[in-house]
Design a protein around this motif. Structure first.
Motif, PDB file in Angstrom:
ATOM      1  N   UNK A  49       0.867  -1.176   0.000  1.00  0.00           N
ATOM      2  CA  UNK A  49       0.000   0.000   0.000  1.00  0.00           C
ATOM      3  C   UNK A  49       0.902   1.224   0.000  1.00  0.00           C
ATOM      4  N   UNK A  50       0.505   2.225  -0.770  1.00  0.00           N
ATOM      5  CA  UNK A  50       1.182   3.520  -0.749  1.00  0.00           C
ATOM      6  C   UNK A  50       0.109   4.584  -0.589  1.00  0.00           C
ATOM      7  N   UNK A  51       0.313   5.486   0.382  1.00  0.00           N
ATOM      8  CA  UNK A  51      -0.599   6.600   0.580  1.00  0.00           C
ATOM      9  C   UNK A  51       0.198   7.891   0.404  1.00  0.00           C
ATOM     10  N   UNK A  52      -0.184   8.676  -0.612  1.00  0.00           N
ATOM     11  CA  UNK A  52       0.483   9.959  -0.882  1.00  0.00           C
ATOM     12  C   UNK A  52      -0.422  11.073  -0.379  1.00  0.00           C
ATOM     13  N   UNK A  53       0.064  11.798   0.626  1.00  0.00           N
ATOM     14  CA  UNK A  53      -0.730  12.862   1.222  1.00  0.00           C
ATOM     15  C   UNK A  53      -0.492  14.198   0.517  1.00  0.00           C
ATOM     16  N   UNK A  54      -1.474  15.073   0.598  1.00  0.00           N
ATOM     17  CA  UNK A  54      -1.403  16.381  -0.030  1.00  0.00           C
ATOM     18  C   UNK A  54      -0.236  17.207   0.519  1.00  0.00           C
ATOM     19  N   UNK A 120      -8.548  17.700  -6.720  1.00  0.00           N
ATOM     20  CA  UNK A 120      -7.525  18.186  -7.645  1.00  0.00           C
ATOM     21  C   UNK A 120      -6.792  19.368  -7.007  1.00  0.00           C
ATOM     22  N   UNK A 121      -5.800  19.126  -6.171  1.00  0.00           N
ATOM     23  CA  UNK A 121      -5.276  17.807  -5.819  1.00  0.00           C
ATOM     24  C   UNK A 121      -6.093  17.177  -4.686  1.00  0.00           C
ATOM     25  N   UNK A 122      -6.012  15.869  -4.550  1.00  0.00           N
ATOM     26  CA  UNK A 122      -6.756  15.194  -3.475  1.00  0.00           C
ATOM     27  C   UNK A 122      -6.038  15.327  -2.129  1.00  0.00           C
ATOM     28  N   UNK A 123      -6.782  15.050  -1.059  1.00  0.00           N
ATOM     29  CA  UNK A 123      -6.141  14.981   0.255  1.00  0.00           C
ATOM     30  C   UNK A 123      -5.137  13.849   0.300  1.00  0.00           C
ATOM     31  N   UNK A 124      -5.499  12.726  -0.301  1.00  0.00           N
ATOM     32  CA  UNK A 124      -4.604  11.571  -0.299  1.00  0.00           C
ATOM     33  C   UNK A 124      -4.943  10.681  -1.481  1.00  0.00           C
ATOM     34  N   UNK A 125      -3.922   9.963  -1.961  1.00  0.00           N
ATOM     35  CA  UNK A 125      -4.103   8.976  -3.027  1.00  0.00           C
ATOM     36  C   UNK A 125      -3.621   7.634  -2.490  1.00  0.00           C
ATOM     37  N   UNK A 126      -4.493   6.647  -2.516  1.00  0.00           N
ATOM     38  CA  UNK A 126      -4.152   5.299  -2.071  1.00  0.00           C
ATOM     39  C   UNK A 126      -3.876   4.433  -3.289  1.00  0.00           C
ATOM     40  N   UNK A 127      -2.697   3.798  -3.308  1.00  0.00           N
ATOM     41  CA  UNK A 127      -2.345   2.866  -4.374  1.00  0.00           C
ATOM     42  C   UNK A 127      -2.143   1.485  -3.775  1.00  0.00           C
ATOM     43  N   UNK A 128      -2.853   0.499  -4.305  1.00  0.00           N
ATOM     44  CA  UNK A 128      -2.733  -0.879  -3.856  1.00  0.00           C
ATOM     45  C   UNK A 128      -2.054  -1.695  -4.946  1.00  0.00           C
ATOM     46  N   UNK A 129      -0.983  -2.404  -4.587  1.00  0.00           N
ATOM     47  CA  UNK A 129      -0.315  -3.294  -5.528  1.00  0.00           C
ATOM     48  C   UNK A 129      -0.724  -4.730  -5.221  1.00  0.00           C
ATOM     49  N   UNK A 136      -4.449  -0.679  -8.123  1.00  0.00           N
ATOM     50  CA  UNK A 136      -5.682   0.103  -8.088  1.00  0.00           C
ATOM     51  C   UNK A 136      -5.407   1.375  -7.305  1.00  0.00           C
ATOM     52  N   UNK A 137      -5.993   2.499  -7.777  1.00  0.00           N
ATOM     53  CA  UNK A 137      -5.749   3.795  -7.123  1.00  0.00           C
ATOM     54  C   UNK A 137      -7.079   4.453  -6.782  1.00  0.00           C
ATOM     55  N   UNK A 138      -7.108   5.025  -5.607  1.00  0.00           N
ATOM     56  CA  UNK A 138      -8.299   5.725  -5.129  1.00  0.00           C
ATOM     57  C   UNK A 138      -7.881   7.085  -4.606  1.00  0.00           C
ATOM     58  N   UNK A 139      -8.560   8.138  -5.098  1.00  0.00           N
ATOM     59  CA  UNK A 139      -8.317   9.495  -4.615  1.00  0.00           C
ATOM     60  C   UNK A 139      -9.366   9.829  -3.553  1.00  0.00           C
ATOM     61  N   UNK A 140      -8.935  10.468  -2.470  1.00  0.00           N
ATOM     62  CA  UNK A 140      -9.854  10.886  -1.418  1.00  0.00           C
ATOM     63  C   UNK A 140      -9.774  12.407  -1.295  1.00  0.00           C
ATOM     64  N   UNK A 141     -10.942  13.059  -1.371  1.00  0.00           N
ATOM     65  CA  UNK A 141     -10.981  14.514  -1.340  1.00  0.00           C
ATOM     66  C   UNK A 141     -11.455  15.080  -0.026  1.00  0.00           C
ATOM     67  N   UNK A 142     -12.307  16.094  -0.103  1.00  0.00           N
ATOM     68  CA  UNK A 142     -12.784  16.798   1.089  1.00  0.00           C
ATOM     69  C   UNK A 142     -13.988  16.085   1.705  1.00  0.00           C
ATOM     70  N   UNK A 143     -14.269  16.368   2.973  1.00  0.00           N
ATOM     71  CA  UNK A 143     -15.513  15.858   3.567  1.00  0.00           C
ATOM     72  C   UNK A 143     -16.710  16.539   2.939  1.00  0.00           C
ATOM     73  N   UNK A 144     -17.807  15.818   2.834  1.00  0.00           N
ATOM     74  CA  UNK A 144     -19.025  16.384   2.261  1.00  0.00           C
ATOM     75  C   UNK A 144     -19.729  17.252   3.289  1.00  0.00           C
ATOM     76  N   UNK A 170     -13.824   5.104   6.529  1.00  0.00           N
ATOM     77  CA  UNK A 170     -12.860   4.542   5.577  1.00  0.00           C
ATOM     78  C   UNK A 170     -11.912   5.641   5.097  1.00  0.00           C
ATOM     79  N   UNK A 171     -12.491   6.780   4.698  1.00  0.00           N
ATOM     80  CA  UNK A 171     -11.680   7.875   4.168  1.00  0.00           C
ATOM     81  C   UNK A 171     -10.655   8.354   5.185  1.00  0.00           C
ATOM     82  N   UNK A 172     -11.055   8.422   6.450  1.00  0.00           N
ATOM     83  CA  UNK A 172     -10.152   8.963   7.468  1.00  0.00           C
ATOM     84  C   UNK A 172      -9.017   8.000   7.809  1.00  0.00           C
ATOM     85  N   UNK A 173      -9.195   6.713   7.534  1.00  0.00           N
ATOM     86  CA  UNK A 173      -8.060   5.794   7.668  1.00  0.00           C
ATOM     87  C   UNK A 173      -6.998   6.101   6.623  1.00  0.00           C
ATOM     88  N   UNK A 174      -7.428   6.590   5.458  1.00  0.00           N
ATOM     89  CA  UNK A 174      -6.499   6.895   4.368  1.00  0.00           C
ATOM     90  C   UNK A 174      -5.884   8.278   4.550  1.00  0.00           C
TER      91      UNK A 174
END
Length: 497
Positions: A49-54, A120-129, A136-144, A170-174
């Motif tokens: 797992x790789x998590x890239x933070x803003x 754009x940019x996201x708070x964090x990008x999760x990459x799963x190998x 697989x990559x998932x972008x997580x943005x702002x709270x609604x 889930x989002x806050x774990x990332x």
């Protein structure tokens, strides 16, 4: 009545305004998404797992055998439970709402700006190998602002480009701190696997070992330093259980300076706790962890550090209390007999000034007989008496080793000591107890001390225990009953009280 009507009307208006606001804040074209999957992975297939933070922090986590290890931003152990919790939430990750469909389904109108959702940019990008090399990559943005009354975040699957809302937990774990993935268990041990514990504190070394050949259930510890004696399981293992369940309170510093270590009391630790445990039963290998304990940190916590690791943590004071207060006398076994009832085969009984010795022996049928008379005793009474003997606990330890001497016999013809020699199934004497009978009780004045000193000899060990008089009276009373002459029961010590 008018007040009630006014209250109801106010509530209706408030709910209506809330609904209008929720609709106004909902992006145009969004729709509820029951059963819509944002991301789906099989946890066992994920290798990294790789998590890239803003803010520029990147977290890299790699599978490591049966667990996980963090490679960036620092190489430290990962919490398997934290990583596995996130992966379970992604198997699958369900959408709350669809904000904008991706081009794959033809429903997107191309007018949605990801930046409006913090993507754009996201708070964090999760990459799963995955195991097959794909990712697989998932972008997580702002709270609604509002999402069906429950907190949620915007998210985007990079493969489809679709934008959804997902559950906040889930989002806050990332998006949370990378330290949320760090292992908070201080040491990787289980009490059942420990073979040695050593505490160095205030210039004194306290050490206990457990026989590696003995079954775990027997729990036979031996105090090795500052002197040798049978160990008290409960006292010794209270230290180990605290360490087994100890959880790091705060990650203080992973690259401390020498001055910082000195300031935290870790250059010359208040205490050093060393534990040796079985790391692999199959390979019969052992491992050792060394915990250094420093000054008090926050209220109710202390600075700690593991030998061989630069990282400094805080640990709750309660997880260290038993180790910091441990003393040799407290680690000496308090259970007087030191044998299980099932191990006992024969007990020789001697009473000063009385005919004897007497022998209580188990017969082939499991019953009990008393020699020399050969009298068969009631099994229930004997078993109850053995339970009392087995449960006999000392209030304190008065002497150990050379300083432990048996009480002196009287020369006045009165019964002043009772001697019990307990043998196991192999017939070899295992434990000898010398119980003093208070002289004032034998003289018939009715008085007795609160504690009596009982001498115990077991193998190479010699101890003098302080035992509550009440705990001994019942044991003596049964002995007096068994050994009293047919017409002279009144001459027994118990009867004279």
């Amino acid at each position: 009545m008018r007040r009630s009507v006014w209250t109801v009307a106010t509530g209706v208006v408030f709910v209506g305004l809330l609904a209008v606001w929720a609709v106004w804040m909902r992006p145009a074209g969004s729709r509820q998404a029951p059963g819509t999957t944002v991301l789906e992975v099989e946890p066992a297939e994920v290798q990294a797992l790789v998590v890239e933070h803003r803010d520029g922090v990147t977290v890299e986590i790699q599978r490591d055998g049966d667990g996980w290890r963090i490679g960036r931003p620092r190489p430290v152990p990962a919490s398997s439970s934290a990583v596995d919790s996130l992966l379970r939430a992604l198997a699958p990750l369900e959408a709350r709402r669809v904000i904008a469909s991706g081009p794959s389904d033809g429903e997107g109108d191309g007018t949605v700006d990801p930046a409006a959702f913090g993507l754009a940019p996201p708070q964090a990008v999760l990459t799963l190998t995955l195991a097959d090399g794909s990712s697989r990559r998932l972008r997580v943005g702002d709270p609604t602002p509002v999402s069906q009354g429950l907190p949620a975040y915007y998210a985007q699957d990079e493969r489809s480009g679709a934008i959804y809302t997902i559950d906040a937990y889930v989002a806050e774990q990332i998006t949370g701190s990378w330290e949320s993935f760090r292992e908070r268990r201080l040491v990787p041990l289980a009490v059942d696997d420990v073979r040695l514990v050593r505490i160095r504190r205030d210039g004194v070394t306290l050490e206990a070992r457990r026989d590696p050949q003995a079954p775990v259930a027997e729990r036979r510890w031996r105090l090795m330093a500052p002197y040798q004696a049978p160990g008290d399981t409960q006292a010794i293992e209270s230290v180990l259980r605290d360490l087994e369940f100890a959880r790091i309170g705060r990650f203080v510093d992973d690259e401390p300076s020498a001055d910082a270590l000195a300031g935290w009391g870790l250059a010359s630790p208040r205490a050093v706790i060393e534990v040796e445990y079985v790391a692999s039963e199959q390979a019969e290998t052992t491992a050792t962890v060394v915990v250094m304990v420093g000054h008090e940190a926050d209220e109710g916590s202390r600075y700690v550090k593991l030998a061989g690791s630069p990282s400094v943590y805080t640990l709750p004071q309660s997880d260290l209390q038993a180790a910091l207060e441990a003393a040799a006398d407290d680690w000496v076994r308090r259970r007087v007999l030191g044998l299980a009832r099932s191990e006992i085969q024969r007990i020789s009984i001697g009473m000063e000034g009385r005919p004897g010795p007497y022998t209580l022996e188990r017969d082939p049928q499991g019953g009990w007989r008393l020699a020399p008379q050969g009298e068969a005793l009631e099994t229930g009474e004997v078993e109850s008496w053995l339970d009392s003997l087995w449960r006999l606990q000392a209030e304190g330890v008065a002497a150990v080793g050379r300083g432990a001497q048996p009480p002196q016999r009287s020369t006045g013809g009165q019964a002043t000591v009772i001697e019990l020699t307990v043998a196991g199934h192999d017939g070899v004497p295992v434990t000898r107890l010398v119980i003093p009978v208070p002289l004032q009780a034998a003289a018939g004045d009715g008085g007795s001390a609160a504690l009596r000193r009982v001498y115990v000899e077991q193998g190479q060990d010699r101890l003098v225990y302080e035992i509550a008089d009440d705990a001994l009276r019942g044991i003596e009373g049964v002995i007096a009953k068994w050994t009293a002459p047919e017409q002279g029961a009144g001459s027994s010590p118990s009867a004279s009280r």
